[in-house]
Design a protein around this motif. Structure first.
Motif, PDB file in Angstrom:
ATOM      1  N   GLU A 170     -77.808 -29.970 -29.442  1.00 30.11           N
ATOM      2  CA  GLU A 170     -77.199 -30.344 -30.321  1.00 30.11           C
ATOM      3  C   GLU A 170     -77.399 -31.615 -30.847  1.00 30.11           C
ATOM      4  O   GLU A 170     -78.675 -32.229 -31.589  1.00 30.11           O
ATOM      5  N   ALA A 171     -78.351 -31.957 -28.706  1.00 31.77           N
ATOM      6  CA  ALA A 171     -78.582 -33.163 -29.096  1.00 31.77           C
ATOM      7  C   ALA A 171     -80.609 -33.256 -29.859  1.00 31.77           C
ATOM      8  O   ALA A 171     -80.970 -33.913 -30.119  1.00 31.77           O
ATOM      9  N   GLN A 172     -81.274 -32.160 -29.959  1.00 31.94           N
ATOM     10  CA  GLN A 172     -82.154 -32.146 -30.289  1.00 31.94           C
ATOM     11  C   GLN A 172     -82.282 -32.545 -32.145  1.00 31.94           C
ATOM     12  O   GLN A 172     -83.347 -32.791 -32.040  1.00 31.94           O
ATOM     13  N   LEU A 173     -80.733 -32.139 -32.738  1.00 35.61           N
ATOM     14  CA  LEU A 173     -80.977 -32.358 -33.983  1.00 35.61           C
ATOM     15  C   LEU A 173     -80.520 -34.185 -34.036  1.00 35.61           C
ATOM     16  O   LEU A 173     -82.018 -34.094 -35.355  1.00 35.61           O
ATOM     17  N   THR A 174     -81.463 -34.754 -32.866  1.00 42.04           N
ATOM     18  CA  THR A 174     -81.110 -36.344 -33.528  1.00 42.04           C
ATOM     19  C   THR A 174     -82.438 -36.272 -33.738  1.00 42.04           C
ATOM     20  O   THR A 174     -83.103 -36.700 -34.665  1.00 42.04           O
ATOM     21  N   VAL A 175     -83.624 -35.529 -32.661  1.00 41.70           N
ATOM     22  CA  VAL A 175     -84.907 -36.169 -33.096  1.00 41.70           C
ATOM     23  C   VAL A 175     -85.129 -35.218 -34.019  1.00 41.70           C
ATOM     24  O   VAL A 175     -86.518 -35.395 -34.730  1.00 41.70           O
ATOM     25  N   LEU A 188     -78.492 -37.247 -41.350  1.00 37.92           N
ATOM     26  CA  LEU A 188     -77.187 -36.083 -41.445  1.00 37.92           C
ATOM     27  C   LEU A 188     -77.534 -34.967 -40.269  1.00 37.92           C
ATOM     28  O   LEU A 188     -76.612 -35.111 -38.919  1.00 37.92           O
ATOM     29  N   SER A 189     -78.950 -35.144 -39.374  1.00 43.39           N
ATOM     30  CA  SER A 189     -78.602 -34.636 -38.399  1.00 43.39           C
ATOM     31  C   SER A 189     -78.698 -35.494 -37.267  1.00 43.39           C
ATOM     32  O   SER A 189     -78.376 -35.227 -36.277  1.00 43.39           O
ATOM     33  N   LEU A 190     -79.150 -36.630 -37.457  1.00 40.81           N
ATOM     34  CA  LEU A 190     -80.067 -37.192 -37.099  1.00 40.81           C
ATOM     35  C   LEU A 190     -78.502 -38.303 -36.356  1.00 40.81           C
ATOM     36  O   LEU A 190     -78.270 -37.820 -35.244  1.00 40.81           O
ATOM     37  N   TYR A 191     -77.218 -38.294 -37.559  1.00 42.44           N
ATOM     38  CA  TYR A 191     -76.248 -38.710 -36.440  1.00 42.44           C
ATOM     39  C   TYR A 191     -75.113 -37.368 -35.865  1.00 42.44           C
ATOM     40  O   TYR A 191     -74.452 -37.395 -34.870  1.00 42.44           O
ATOM     41  N   ARG A 192     -75.746 -36.446 -36.272  1.00 43.23           N
ATOM     42  CA  ARG A 192     -74.992 -35.379 -35.202  1.00 43.23           C
ATOM     43  C   ARG A 192     -75.641 -35.310 -34.025  1.00 43.23           C
ATOM     44  O   ARG A 192     -74.930 -34.872 -33.278  1.00 43.23           O
ATOM     45  N   GLY A 193     -76.115 -34.956 -33.991  1.00 40.84           N
ATOM     46  CA  GLY A 193     -76.959 -35.499 -32.998  1.00 40.84           C
ATOM     47  C   GLY A 193     -76.420 -35.943 -31.996  1.00 40.84           C
ATOM     48  O   GLY A 193     -76.459 -36.374 -31.009  1.00 40.84           O
ATOM     49  N   LEU A 194     -76.500 -37.808 -32.397  1.00 38.23           N
ATOM     50  CA  LEU A 194     -75.710 -38.867 -32.221  1.00 38.23           C
ATOM     51  C   LEU A 194     -74.695 -38.652 -31.248  1.00 38.23           C
ATOM     52  O   LEU A 194     -74.037 -38.672 -30.395  1.00 38.23           O
ATOM     53  N   GLY A 240     -71.316 -36.361 -25.716  1.00 35.73           N
ATOM     54  CA  GLY A 240     -71.219 -35.410 -24.036  1.00 35.73           C
ATOM     55  C   GLY A 240     -70.834 -34.549 -24.388  1.00 35.73           C
ATOM     56  O   GLY A 240     -70.923 -33.349 -23.566  1.00 35.73           O
ATOM     57  N   GLY A 241     -70.388 -33.689 -25.835  1.00 38.29           N
ATOM     58  CA  GLY A 241     -70.804 -32.583 -26.307  1.00 38.29           C
ATOM     59  C   GLY A 241     -69.311 -31.998 -26.115  1.00 38.29           C
ATOM     60  O   GLY A 241     -69.068 -30.650 -26.540  1.00 38.29           O
ATOM     61  N   ASN A 257     -63.571 -33.235 -32.568  1.00 35.79           N
ATOM     62  CA  ASN A 257     -64.301 -31.889 -31.342  1.00 35.79           C
ATOM     63  C   ASN A 257     -65.879 -32.554 -32.636  1.00 35.79           C
ATOM     64  O   ASN A 257     -66.858 -32.560 -33.276  1.00 35.79           O
ATOM     65  N   PRO A 258     -66.955 -32.850 -31.789  1.00 39.87           N
ATOM     66  CA  PRO A 258     -68.574 -32.771 -31.831  1.00 39.87           C
ATOM     67  C   PRO A 258     -69.136 -32.166 -32.785  1.00 39.87           C
ATOM     68  O   PRO A 258     -69.814 -32.110 -33.512  1.00 39.87           O
ATOM     69  N   GLY A 259     -68.555 -30.276 -32.924  1.00 40.92           N
ATOM     70  CA  GLY A 259     -69.530 -29.871 -33.146  1.00 40.92           C
ATOM     71  C   GLY A 259     -68.680 -29.353 -34.307  1.00 40.92           C
ATOM     72  O   GLY A 259     -69.269 -28.186 -34.779  1.00 40.92           O
ATOM     73  N   ILE A 260     -67.485 -29.970 -35.041  1.00 49.82           N
ATOM     74  CA  ILE A 260     -66.736 -29.074 -36.269  1.00 49.82           C
ATOM     75  C   ILE A 260     -66.012 -30.161 -36.933  1.00 49.82           C
ATOM     76  O   ILE A 260     -65.945 -29.964 -38.215  1.00 49.82           O
TER      77      ILE A 260
END
Lengths: 327, 328
Positions: free
Chosen positions: A301-306, B129-135, B141-142, B239-242
């Motif tokens: 999931e953190a890789q998404l940032t990169v 979209l993916s950058l912010y989701r990763g952040l 910390g998940g 929830n970070p993933g939902i």
């Protein structure tokens, strides 16, 4: 304003400049840098066998990215590729479960993918919708239909010869990688040295001029979208073989990966420029970056940032290089 | 201009007709669909979509699109949720201000990249979209923010208010009212339409198109941030993933159904409100009809594609001729 100024044509760039200053060279440099850095950080990356094995996790997206390169060069985009993978794989799985036999099931999978691509093409050429938004619509639609027909259960039970194509190798090269390389050579030839390829560039550079030049732009786009759907179905089947089961949420978010590969390869987002060589290099770059992050224990999931950051940086740099070249 | 007005009115009337048909058909099969209780459920289903749709419609009217709102929603709600968890004495109103500010900030980043480098919004926001989701995952910390850490006062906002209708519904419709006034009567609001109809002409008339881009993306982010706090209120956890995953597609569906043209320059707040209501009614009607929830996405997808085709045909003039009996 003097009269001479209007006739001041841009100076031709020297040959070395044209060869070196292009997005593909940036990709190549990044790839070389990534290879050295990763081999220095972890000895695994110095082993070609390890890189090739890691490649099988991303190769489906690479195969689709090759075809998407042609679509983007023609001035369009297909964001429904991952949903097409899922729906065609689910149709394949359900056809097999219904006892239709593997050859028929595979044909259904591939055929449905081509049909989905054709439908995208119809939306773009007949209804004149921008492909960007039309394929967002079909992305929701195809994924939704996959959910309807497959529910939230996995469909599996495929024969042994079908499962695990990523473990079959010629020498040390897994079969999916061979498919990728062969398709890259094929599409590289189509785009680089055929009339059809030149027409794709022409259409992407200026669709109106292309039409006046006698190119059947709508037919060309229809062919490209159908081929994109078909290629996505191939990717879906390869993934089904690798995972051994299909689910409606197969390859969720895959459109990001595919678009990222194409953009990293330096294909111009507004159409008319880009090469298969760039996309080919970009896949290996992405494999090394993502495998590197996984080896370094960075959560998926953190890789998404990169990945998100890479996508934005890739289009910014490609844009800057093309804008510089025009001046 | 009158032809344009007629076209828009046709679209809104069409949406009302579709809502009535839906109510009649579903009501005929299951009479309990036509009760106040159902209306309550529909009203509770739509506030998040309605708020975010107001921002998204401005972006689309300005001839862009914002795919990152689901991640912005998630980021704002997890950030503010963690603050509520770690600083229990933080007042509720500050939470709202922070969520909106965080959203606006992330939206502004989108706008800056798009305006500064002249890049297509769809690819940039696919990236963010993916950058912010990763952040979100890095920040949290998940780990999710559990219900016992969400302030009770916030959760009550999704349940009641002095006038019976839950607060978040009131906030959502109030936001729509503000958007209506902004887009119809304020100079900046009108500039969004001008910039979306014809950016080059707008620039020649002295409209700073880049500023419009920054404004619409900041507003879209701010609304997504607000929707994030409403999510925490409505569902009681983050929830970070939902939280917010796939949200952008529902919102874009509502906006497109509401008659906002993807080619920019056309779209009204009442139309979008009706579009949101229609989506909400469909999502509530499915379980009442005993149709599996698996159908929802397929139906949403079909609705988007049909709405796009209708939109395309309207622009091509076919439907106008069909409806008015005259040349478009």
């Amino acid at each position: 304003m003097s009269a001479t100024e209007t006739f001041d044509a841009a100076k031709a760039r020297p040959l070395w400049h044209r060869i070196v200053v292009r997005p593909e060279s940036v990709t190549l440099l990044l790839l070389i840098a990534a290879v050295f850095v990763s081999a220095w950080l972890s000895p695994f990356f110095a082993d070609l066998r390890f890189v090739l094995e890691s490649a099988t996790f991303y190769i489906e997206f690479g195969i689709i990215a090759l075809m998407l390169t042609l679509v983007v060069v023609s001035g369009e985009i297909d964001l429904s590729v991952a949903a097409t993978m899922a729906l065609s794989a689910c149709l394949f799985g359900i056809a097999h479960r219904a006892g239709l036999g593997m050859p028929v099931a595979i044909l259904i999978g591939l055929g449905s993918g081509a049909l989905m691509g054709l439908f995208n093409g119809v939306l773009v050429t007949v209804f004149r919708l921008p492909s960007i938004i039309a394929t967002i619509g079909t992305m929701v639609l195809y994924r939704g239909i996959a959910q309807v027909i497959a529910g939230d259960r996995s469909v599996g039970g495929f024969p042994d010869w079908f499962v695990g194509i990523d473990f079959i190798a010629v020498g040390i090269v897994p079969v999916p990688v061979i498919i990728f390389v062969v398709l890259a050579i094929l599409l590289g030839l189509v785009l680089g040295s055929t009339l059809f390829g030149r027409q794709i560039y022409q259409t992407g550079t200026n669709p109106i001029a292309a039409r006046h030049a006698g190119i059947r732009v709508d037919r060309l786009k229809m062919i490209l979208f159908t081929a994109s759907g078909l290629t996505s179905a191939v990717g879906g089947l390869l993934m089904a073989s690798r995972l051994g089961v299909v689910r409606y949420d197969l390859a969720t978010g895959g459109e990001l990966q595919v678009v990222l590969i194409v953009m990293l390869g330096g294909t111009y987002i507004f159409g008319g420029r880009g090469t298969i060589a760039g996309t080919f290099l970009a896949l290996w770059l992405l494999i090394i970056i993502q495998t590197g992050m996984t080896v370094a224990n960075i959560a998926i999931e953190a890789q998404l940032t990169v990945l998100g950051l890479l996508l934005i940086l890739a289009i910014i740099s490609a844009n800057a290089i093309y804008a510089g070249g025009r001046r | 201009m009158t032809a344009l007005g007629r076209l828009v009115r046709v679209r809104e009337a069409g949406l009302v007709v579709m809502l009535v048909i839906l109510a009649v058909v579903v009501g005929a099969i299951q009479p309990r669909f036509l009760t106040i209780a159902t209306l309550d459920i529909i009203l509770l289903a739509i506030p998040l979509i309605l708020v975010a749709a107001m921002g998204q419609m401005m972006v689309i009217v300005a001839r862009h699109v914002d795919l990152s709102i689901g991640s912005i929603l998630g980021f704002a709600s997890i950030a503010v949720g963690m603050m509520f968890r770690d600083i229990p004495e933080m007042p509720l109103w500050l939470g709202f201000i922070l969520a909106i500010a965080i959203g606006a900030g992330l939206g502004l980043v989108n706008g800056l990249i798009i305006a500064l480098f002249r890049l297509p919004a769809i690819i940039v926001t696919l990236g963010t979209l993916s950058l912010y989701r990763g952040l979100i995952f890095i920040l949290s910390g998940g780990r999710q923010v559990d219900p016992n850490h969400i302030p009770e006062a916030l959760i009550r906002m999704a349940q009641t208010s002095p006038i019976g209708v839950p607060w978040i519904v009131i906030i959502a419709f109030f936001t729509a009212l503000l958007a209506y006034v902004f887009l119809r009567h304020l100079r900046l609001g009108r500039e969004i339409y001008a910039a979306g109809s014809n950016p080059d002409a707008a620039r020649l008339r002295g409209i700073r198109v880049n500023r419009v881009t920054l404004v619409v993306f900041s507003l879209s982010g701010a609304m997504a941030g607000l929707a994030g706090l409403m999510y925490a209120a409505r569902f009681g956890y983050v929830n970070p993933g939902i939280t917010g995953v796939g949200f952008e597609l529902t919102v874009i569906a509502a906006v497109v159904i509401g008659g906002v043209s993807i080619n920019g320059g056309i779209g009204t707040v009442p139309g979008v409100v009706l579009g949101v209501l229609l989506l909400g009614a469909v999502s509530v009607a499915l379980p009442i009809l005993g149709i599996s929830g698996f159908w929802q996405d397929a139906i949403y997808g079909a609705i988007i594609v049909i709405a796009l085709i209708v939109d395309g045909s309207v622009r091509a003039g076919g439907l106008v001729r069909l409806v008015t009996g005259r040349g478009g």
